[in-house]
Structure formats: structure tokens, C-alpha cells
Design an enzyme around this catalytic site. Sequence first.
Site, mmCIF file in Angstrom:
data_model
loop_
_atom_site.group_PDB
_atom_site.id
_atom_site.type_symbol
_atom_site.label_atom_id
_atom_site.label_comp_id
_atom_site.label_asym_id
_atom_site.label_seq_id
_atom_site.Cartn_x
_atom_site.Cartn_y
_atom_site.Cartn_z
ATOM 1 N N GLY A 17 43.077 62.171 62.428
ATOM 2 C CA GLY A 17 43.329 62.619 61.061
ATOM 3 C C GLY A 17 42.077 63.064 60.328
ATOM 4 N N GLY A 19 39.106 64.244 61.578
ATOM 5 C CA GLY A 19 38.599 65.493 62.134
ATOM 6 C C GLY A 19 39.495 66.668 61.752
ATOM 7 C CG PHE A 119 50.885 47.965 53.119
ATOM 8 C CD1 PHE A 119 52.159 48.227 53.572
ATOM 9 C CD2 PHE A 119 49.816 48.186 53.990
ATOM 10 C CE1 PHE A 119 52.376 48.695 54.858
ATOM 11 C CE2 PHE A 119 50.023 48.659 55.279
ATOM 12 C CZ PHE A 119 51.302 48.916 55.716
ATOM 13 C CG ASP A 221 33.624 57.973 73.191
ATOM 14 O OD1 ASP A 221 33.236 57.025 73.907
ATOM 15 O OD2 ASP A 221 34.734 58.498 73.305
ATOM 16 C CD GLN A 240 41.900 44.997 58.855
ATOM 17 O OE1 GLN A 240 42.430 46.074 59.119
ATOM 18 N NE2 GLN A 240 41.697 44.597 57.613
ATOM 19 C CG HIS A 242 47.087 44.156 61.979
ATOM 20 N ND1 HIS A 242 48.259 43.442 61.893
ATOM 21 C CD2 HIS A 242 47.233 45.223 61.155
ATOM 22 C CE1 HIS A 242 49.082 44.077 61.054
ATOM 23 N NE2 HIS A 242 48.484 45.154 60.596
ATOM 24 C CG LEU A 252 49.856 47.672 64.220
ATOM 25 C CD1 LEU A 252 48.988 46.539 63.708
ATOM 26 C CD2 LEU A 252 49.356 49.008 63.677
ATOM 27 C CB THR A 254 53.592 48.250 60.446
ATOM 28 O OG1 THR A 254 53.123 48.515 59.124
ATOM 29 C CG2 THR A 254 55.111 48.138 60.382
ATOM 30 C CD GLU A 255 49.100 44.604 55.370
ATOM 31 O OE1 GLU A 255 48.193 44.497 56.215
ATOM 32 O OE2 GLU A 255 48.892 44.861 54.182
ATOM 33 N NE ARG A 286 46.271 45.238 57.582
ATOM 34 C CZ ARG A 286 46.300 46.500 57.982
ATOM 35 N NH1 ARG A 286 45.245 47.036 58.560
ATOM 36 N NH2 ARG A 286 47.386 47.217 57.828
ATOM 37 C CG HIS A 353 44.125 46.810 63.370
ATOM 38 N ND1 HIS A 353 44.979 47.575 64.141
ATOM 39 C CD2 HIS A 353 44.307 47.214 62.091
ATOM 40 C CE1 HIS A 353 45.635 48.414 63.340
ATOM 41 N NE2 HIS A 353 45.234 48.227 62.098
ATOM 42 N NE ARG A 398 41.537 49.796 57.897
ATOM 43 C CZ ARG A 398 42.864 49.769 58.089
ATOM 44 N NH1 ARG A 398 43.690 50.054 57.100
ATOM 45 N NH2 ARG A 398 43.353 49.447 59.271
#
Lengths: 587, 237
Positions: A17, A19, A119, A221, A240, A242, A252, A254-255, A286, A353, A398
Site C-alpha cells: 500500500g 509503495g 477498534f 529487506d 507488536q 498481536h 491473524l 482481526t481486532e 494491543r 505482528h 501501534r
Amino acid sequence: MSLIRRRFDALIIGAGGGGLRASLQLSRAEANVAVVSKVFPTRSHTVAAQGGVNAALANVLPDNWHWHMFDTVKGSDYLGDQDAIEYMCRVAPKLVYELEHYGVPFSRLDNGKIYQRAFGGQSQNFGEKQAARTCAAADRTGHAMLHALYQQNIRAKTHFFDEYFATDLIKNEEGAVLGAIVVSIQTGEAMLIEARTTLLATGGAGQIYRTNSNALINTGDGLGMVLRAGIPLQDMEFIQFHPTGIAGIGMLITEGCRGEGGYLVNGDGERFMERYAPNAKDLASRDVVSRSIYLEVKEGRGCGPNKDYVLLKLDHLGADTIMKRLPGIRQSCLTFLGIDPIETPIPVYPTAHYCMGGIPTNRKGEVVMPVKDTPEEPVPGLYAAGECACVSVHGGNRLGGNSLLDIIVFGRAAANEMIEHMKENRYRLPMNEASVEKAMDRLHRWDRKGEGETVDGLKEDLKKAMEDYCGVYRTQELLDKGVEEIGKIRDRLPNVYINDFSRTFNTARIEALELENLVEVAMCTVVSAAARQESRGAHSRVDFPKREDQQWMKHSLYFSEGDRMDYKPVRTKPLTVDSFPPKERVY
Amino acid sequence: MMSTTDWTFNIYRFNPETDQKPTIKSYELQGVDSEMMLLDALLAIKKQDPTLGFRKSCREGVCGSDGMNVDGVNRLSCVTRLSELNNPVEIRPLPGLPVIRDLIIDMEQFYKQYRAVKPYLIGAEPEPEVERLQTPAQRDLLDGLYECILCGCCSTACPSFWWNPDKFLGPAALLQASRFIEDSRDEATHVRLDQLDDAYKLFRCHTIMSCVQVCPKQLNPTRAIGRIKERMVQNKL
């Protein structure tokens, strides 16, 4: 071997997302932009993001960006830079509307507006009632965003180098970045991409841990490239975990499950989060929820035959909500656990995570490092955005939904700054052949034939060591041992050999190059963690259980040369509003 | 219940630098849990033989990297349990597209057909300063269409695509076309429908429905193609 050379205005490494948001901005500004990605763009890890993207649209409950800012600063445990956080939260609504215009199929409310869910760590009015700030496309928001961004890039005619692996940055004597060496995975050919501006958007490095929620490609990388270029990494001790990975696998959940009303129970059937976070309960930050799960299990109140996980209950939500809002989660549970969450609670345990730390940048996406007396001097020509960058908007922890926001906000900001830079610097700097040669030598190292250790063997030892010595709870003893063990693993790297020397789609060679990056990132993480003698956000020290603002409200900087640590102050002054001074963090 | 058995995997191998033609190589994994995912088995095999080539990334069926033909059916290895398969397992690359190496195919033709349907929202200008409104019912029309992960399992299972990969768009691209035709926010519906009105692009679908059988996301390209045809008729009236 002759080296292929190509020239672009802008080089973007990574097609997640961050880039793709950057390349779209650049392509629309008619810059000549190349996007290099080691996988076809829609295979990038953004695709796996589930719950949503935060923006104070106030479609469901009252909201404004200033509350979002407060929650983010508090969530960061006061390590986030408040100028960058203000910028992100202010611009969030505009950029989410823009995503909608790009075609992201957001779920909708009855009035036709974008659906938003609750959330963790979100509040109204600076810490009061729960907010609903996370804009969602069911539980496939990352997929929806990544595909829409890729699609708009097709429309904008962005130039893609799919399945090319970037190995090293090219710099001149003055430290300016001139491009990068990349390798075509399909043909094995190396190519020098000369660029006036280079953006790193290579994502995280969850693969340094054995149990993680990350794609296999998340090998840090860009982080490795930066360290090798003599640039430090910031706040890398903040990893983090999760709270809700599928127990034993790490995938995962999701929260958003808890946002839709799901909750956690221990082996006694107790809603234990009520004890740890009396107000926010299951929607605490989290780091708080992960530690709570860890303690429940450690103190013998886990579920299952080995009491080694807790349960996430969704069975009271009803089939309609689950089918409508959490269809992907249901599918994952059916596939990986053989259970249907409409009827059966999901076994969960914390999973590695997200990297809060990364390549130090300012809020414009410029990579910055200390030079003489200046703590934040831009590295000419180099930018970073997304999980690989540390702006820092996430600080020590986060908030869920802020990652998809980070990538679009700072992908765009970096692109805008790159456009500015190119306006002001109209001429290309001469290439530095010495730097090219050095990068090529490193690449050719894997052409050596010999007997020694395998890539997989060393990688397994590395991941095990990180799990054993640098997990949810940490002590000096464990971390010192971790530094020693990862150091030994690093020393073994020169003795690793591959046995495949073919040029065509040589995955063995790519995995060897990834291993080098994993080792650098692991070392950086454990050294940074051993140095920070306090507990803040996701960095929880049993031997230093308190946050120490006097001494430690500062960013860590790790340099790979000599495993050296340095520090720089947190930017506590926002752009226009009053700063949020550190307070005790309770949920 | 966990049951462990020895498993044999007969895997298609081809390296254009050294091989005149493809071969099948057998690998054994001893005492493995039959509930293991095929991707994990392949990763274990790759430890024995690091030269084995296949694509992989997310491990959970959302990135679409690891499509392959397993016991004659196109599947994603990361969401396929060994217990669903025969022993020995026969693994080949997805059919109908050129093989680059081992289980890795050249998907350029597939992506080209995807790009050909203009797979992006063409909205009304100027854009509003907030979101465009869309009712939940309008949004529901996109369910079953937007979730495609471009793994290629469907198009490479389609005999019409094998026959005319350059002219017939194939189920994946047509599903994308439908995703934008059905989107209430898209302004180019008529243009999209006109572009598909051609003897090959759309109408080479003979409703064989292989695509529906193999889609790892349980999507239904055949239904989407049918819907496009209905819209085309409406468009002409």
C-alpha cells in the site's frame, strides 16, 4: 558480466500500500517512476490486513481528528512524534475519501456512508467513551485497498518491475542515494536502476520470529539495505505482538472481532480483560491485551488440554454479523482450525505482528540521520514510508487501524516531497561506480561453491532465538543472552552456502539474500531492546516494570557498525495544537 | 485427530538451463501429520532439496501466489490439507501457461487479460469532497466479485482459455469486468459492455464451470459472466 542500467526519476522499492500510494502520486504528477517488487504487487502483505483504516469521519459515532491524535499519542506510550501524528490524523479523512474514489469497496451504512467499526485504543473526547473510527471493507480492508491502488496504478501507467529483488542502495561519497541494484528473479540478471529519488516501502520483518502473523516475504529487506548503507534504524525494540493470532500457527484474527462485540475468556470461562482494563476491556491497546493473555496462560488459567491459549468468543454475535462483517475470519477458522466461529470460540495467543520501529524519517518521508550536531539531517535522495519507516507515528505501540492509514498518508507525503526535491534538483548526480562494485560483490558472494550450513538451518535457529530471548516479556539476562546468541548466528553467516547456481527463478538465492536481511534486523532488534531499561508500549521489561520518562522518553538509533546505540529526542510539539504531556496510561 | 503417515509427492521439475524436457521427481516425507497444509509439506521438501521452485507468500489464501495443479485440480497449496489428497500426491504447475521453472508459470498472458478489462473504477468527475454514497444493497452486488486474489486457478482450469488465451479474456478477467460493471459508482458501464461484445472476449465461455469448481475463494465466475450477458441485453434494449 555486463550490468543492465536503467534511469528513472523515481524508484520505489516495494509494491504494498505505501509503495503503490506513492507511485500513484508520482505517476499522476507525470514523473517517470519505476516500482520494483519481489512479488507481483497484489501479493504484497498489505493484502492480508483485515480490520480497517482509521479516520475520524464520524459516520457512526461523534469523532474528530484531535481525539484520534490523542488516542494515537497515548497508544504510542508517548514515544510517538506529535507533529507527525497530528499531520496523519488531520489528513486521514481526506485520504480515506480518496480511497473510496479510487474504488475501494468499503462496507456501507444504511445512509450510504462508509461503515466504521470500533477498534482498540479508540475514544471520544480524549479518553472517554469508545469511538468507532475504523473504516472497513468487511474484514478484507487491506485486500480491497491494495487491489484498488494497484488498479489505479494500471490506469496511471506506472512502470512495474514485478519479481525483481532489490539488494543494495547505491550512494556517492557525500552520502546521497543514487538508486539501487536489483535482480530479476526470473532471469537472475542484475540491473542498476539510477534514480534521482528512491523510496523504500519494503514493509516489516515479522519473519524474524517463529510464530508470526506475517507473510513469508516479510524479511525486512529495506531495513537490511539501510543498515548496510550506514544509516541507523530507529526504535527497533518495539515489536507488536498481536493479541489474537490463531494459537499455535500465528495467523491473524482481526481486532475487528472484538470491535464487533467479541471478547476473550480464560480457562475458567472468565472475561479476564475486565481485570486488566476495567474501562476499555477487550478493546484496550494491543500491548495491554497481549500481556494480559500471556499472564493468564502463565498463571495456569489457559484453555485447552495444555492450557496454552485463551478463547475468543464470537458465538453470541449471531450468524448475520459474522457472515456480513467477518466473513474472511470465518473462512480462516474453517480452513485452519476446522471450527465455525458462529458456534465455537477461537483458540488464540499473541503472535509477532508489526515493527513499530524502522528507517528514521520526518513527517515528509525524508530519511533522516544524525550528522555532527544535527540529530535529523535528511539523506539526500532517500525516502521511506509504511511499516519499514519510523516517522514515528506509532511510538512504542501501534493502534489497530493506524497501519493502513500510515501507508497511505506517508506514501503520499513522501511522493510529494520527492516531486519537490526533483523540482529543486533538476540534474542527476554522477554515478558512483565504487558503490556499484561493492553491491555487486556482495551479490556474487552467493555464487561461491562449498560445504557448510544451510539457509534454512540458520534461519530456524535465528527465529527460535528471537522467540526465546526477545518475546512479549523481557529481562536483561534474557536480552543479553539474545545479543550473544544472535551474534553467534551472525558469525555463522559466512559459512552458509547454497547449492543452486542457476539463473532462472532461483528461489534458493533469493532466500539466502533474505536471510542476510533477517540477521541484520534481528541483531538490531535485540541490541536495541537490551539497551532500553524501562517498560514502554510493547517493550515490557520484568526487571524495569515502569516507564521512565526522565531518562527514556527518547528514540533509539541502532547503527550496525559496532552494534552502536545512539538516541534522539521525541518530537513532543505538534504542528498547531497543544502537546499531550505524558500521563499514566490506563485503559 | 492427528494421524501421522508417510507421504510421497511426485513433483513436476523443469529447469530450462539444464533440462531438455520436464521430469517428475519423487519426494518422501516421513511421519507427517496428515492435517498439515500442502504448502508446509512443500517447504519441508524444499529443505531436502532447495532447488525446488514454487511461489509463496501469505500462507493463508489471500495473496494468490501458490496456485498449482494438485492431483489434477488447481488449488492454493497453503489452504489445502494433505488429508484431502491422494497419497502419493501429484503436483504440477497450473496448466495452459508457459512454465518458467518447476511449479512457477509465466502469468503475463493472464495479467494482460486482467488489464484488458480496465480493472479500475472510472468515477464521475469532479470527485466529491466526501465519499460517494452507496446503499448497502448496491454494495452487496460487489460481494462475490471483489474478493478475487488473481491466483489464476480459474482461468488456467478453463478449456476455452487454454484454446484462446490471447482472445478469450478468461474467467478471472471477466469476474473483474463484472466487479466494475456492477459497481454503482462506476460511470463506464456502457463502454465496458460494448467492449466485451465480441465473438471471443466473453462469448467463448461455454459454461463448462471448471472455474467455479476450483476457485479457492468460492467465487463464481460463471455466474458473473451470465450477469454480464444479461446486462448486455438490457444495454441494447
